[in-house]
Design a protein around this motif. Structure first.
Motif, PDB file in Angstrom:
ATOM      1  N   GLN A 120      50.179  46.081  37.607  1.00 22.00           N
ATOM      2  CA  GLN A 120      50.098  44.615  37.699  1.00 22.00           C
ATOM      3  C   GLN A 120      48.717  44.177  38.163  1.00 22.00           C
ATOM      4  O   GLN A 120      48.158  43.211  37.642  1.00 22.00           O
ATOM      5  CB  GLN A 120      51.170  44.086  38.662  1.00 22.00           C
ATOM      6  N   LEU A 121      48.156  44.884  39.145  1.00 23.54           N
ATOM      7  CA  LEU A 121      46.812  44.562  39.631  1.00 23.54           C
ATOM      8  C   LEU A 121      45.766  44.721  38.538  1.00 23.54           C
ATOM      9  O   LEU A 121      44.872  43.891  38.400  1.00 23.54           O
ATOM     10  CB  LEU A 121      46.438  45.462  40.815  1.00 23.54           C
ATOM     11  N   ASP A 122      45.890  45.772  37.737  1.00 25.67           N
ATOM     12  CA  ASP A 122      44.952  46.020  36.647  1.00 25.67           C
ATOM     13  C   ASP A 122      45.036  44.898  35.614  1.00 25.67           C
ATOM     14  O   ASP A 122      44.023  44.370  35.167  1.00 25.67           O
ATOM     15  CB  ASP A 122      45.243  47.377  36.002  1.00 25.67           C
ATOM     16  N   ARG A 123      46.257  44.511  35.242  1.00 25.32           N
ATOM     17  CA  ARG A 123      46.452  43.428  34.267  1.00 25.32           C
ATOM     18  C   ARG A 123      45.927  42.100  34.832  1.00 25.32           C
ATOM     19  O   ARG A 123      45.264  41.331  34.141  1.00 25.32           O
ATOM     20  CB  ARG A 123      47.932  43.320  33.893  1.00 25.32           C
ATOM     21  N   PHE A 124      46.187  41.853  36.096  1.00 25.22           N
ATOM     22  CA  PHE A 124      45.741  40.644  36.795  1.00 25.22           C
ATOM     23  C   PHE A 124      44.213  40.555  36.768  1.00 25.22           C
ATOM     24  O   PHE A 124      43.628  39.533  36.427  1.00 25.22           O
ATOM     25  CB  PHE A 124      46.276  40.730  38.236  1.00 25.22           C
ATOM     26  N   ASP A 136      34.797  42.863  43.640  1.00 23.81           N
ATOM     27  CA  ASP A 136      36.064  42.250  44.027  1.00 23.81           C
ATOM     28  C   ASP A 136      36.219  40.861  43.413  1.00 23.81           C
ATOM     29  O   ASP A 136      36.094  39.851  44.100  1.00 23.81           O
ATOM     30  CB  ASP A 136      36.114  42.192  45.557  1.00 23.81           C
ATOM     31  N   ILE A 137      36.510  40.803  42.125  1.00 21.65           N
ATOM     32  CA  ILE A 137      36.669  39.522  41.431  1.00 21.65           C
ATOM     33  C   ILE A 137      37.931  38.794  41.901  1.00 21.65           C
ATOM     34  O   ILE A 137      37.998  37.566  41.885  1.00 21.65           O
ATOM     35  CB  ILE A 137      36.704  39.725  39.888  1.00 21.65           C
ATOM     36  N   GLU A 138      38.918  39.560  42.361  1.00 25.52           N
ATOM     37  CA  GLU A 138      40.201  38.961  42.749  1.00 25.52           C
ATOM     38  C   GLU A 138      40.054  37.906  43.835  1.00 25.52           C
ATOM     39  O   GLU A 138      40.767  36.907  43.826  1.00 25.52           O
ATOM     40  CB  GLU A 138      41.183  40.053  43.217  1.00 25.52           C
TER      41      GLU A 138
END
Length: 194
Positions: free
Chosen positions: A86-90, A175-177
């Motif tokens: 999910q983190l990768d897709r996000f 860290d784009i998130e």
């Protein structure tokens, strides 16, 4: 959350002036966007059909609340219960949104000219930096992208541009998130825009 959706709905209504859709002109009344050097690219991204997860290419004339939520989903923070997949897709979705901002001709590559345009826009507010210097910065960044993505190139090779796969490589470890957010969506800031 339902609370976030209610907040975004209030903001949507303010931007649309209680209409069912928002048009590009509705973004003209946002003070935080007014002096942003890449304002045009940000507004464009809200209407880019690729970001609206539509099959077609080009720009929408207007967006409804559901479209608005789709765009805003690119800016939501990480949820603590996300697994690695999910983190990768996000992360990829966020980076695809950014990639589309640079890829203005929608051909799946960020060319040197497209990159130069963004860098020139970003640096346009600096009176001490000439256009030629901005171009040199863009050219250097594109050469670095080529070395990261292609490696050592021969003298007769030309780097055609940054693909999305290249873009992912370039953003690896950044860290784009937490860095990708929109401040101009606060409801309180719009109160004095009318």
């Amino acid at each position: 959350t339902s609370e976030q959706i209610e907040h975004l709905h209030r903001r949507f209504k303010q931007l649309s002036q209680d209409q069912l859709t928002i048009r590009k002109e509705n973004f003209d009344s946002i003070p935080d966007l007014e002096f942003n050097p890449i304002r045009g690219k940000i507004v464009h991204a809200f209407f880019d059909k690729r970001n609206l997860q539509q099959e077609s290419d080009g720009l929408a004339d207007e967006i409804n609340f559901e479209d608005f939520l789709t765009i805003m989903s690119y800016f939501r923070p990480i949820e603590m219960n996300m697994d690695e997949e999910q983190l990768d897709r996000f992360r990829k979705n966020k980076l695809k949104f950014l990639f589309h901002m640079y890829d203005s001709d929608h051909d799946g590559k960020i060319t040197l000219q497209e990159y130069r345009n963004v860098v020139e826009e970003l640096l346009s507010g600096n009176p001490h930096l000439e256009k030629e210097s901005a171009r040199s910065i863009a050219d250097g960044a594109m050469m670095e992208a080529a070395s990261i993505c292609v490696g050592q190139m021969g003298p007769d090779q030309v780097y055609e541009g940054i693909t999305f796969e290249d873009f992912l490589k370039m953003w690896q470890g950044i860290d784009i998130e937490t860095k990708m957010h929109v401040r101009f969506l606060n409801v309180d800031t719009i109160a004095h825009c009318y």
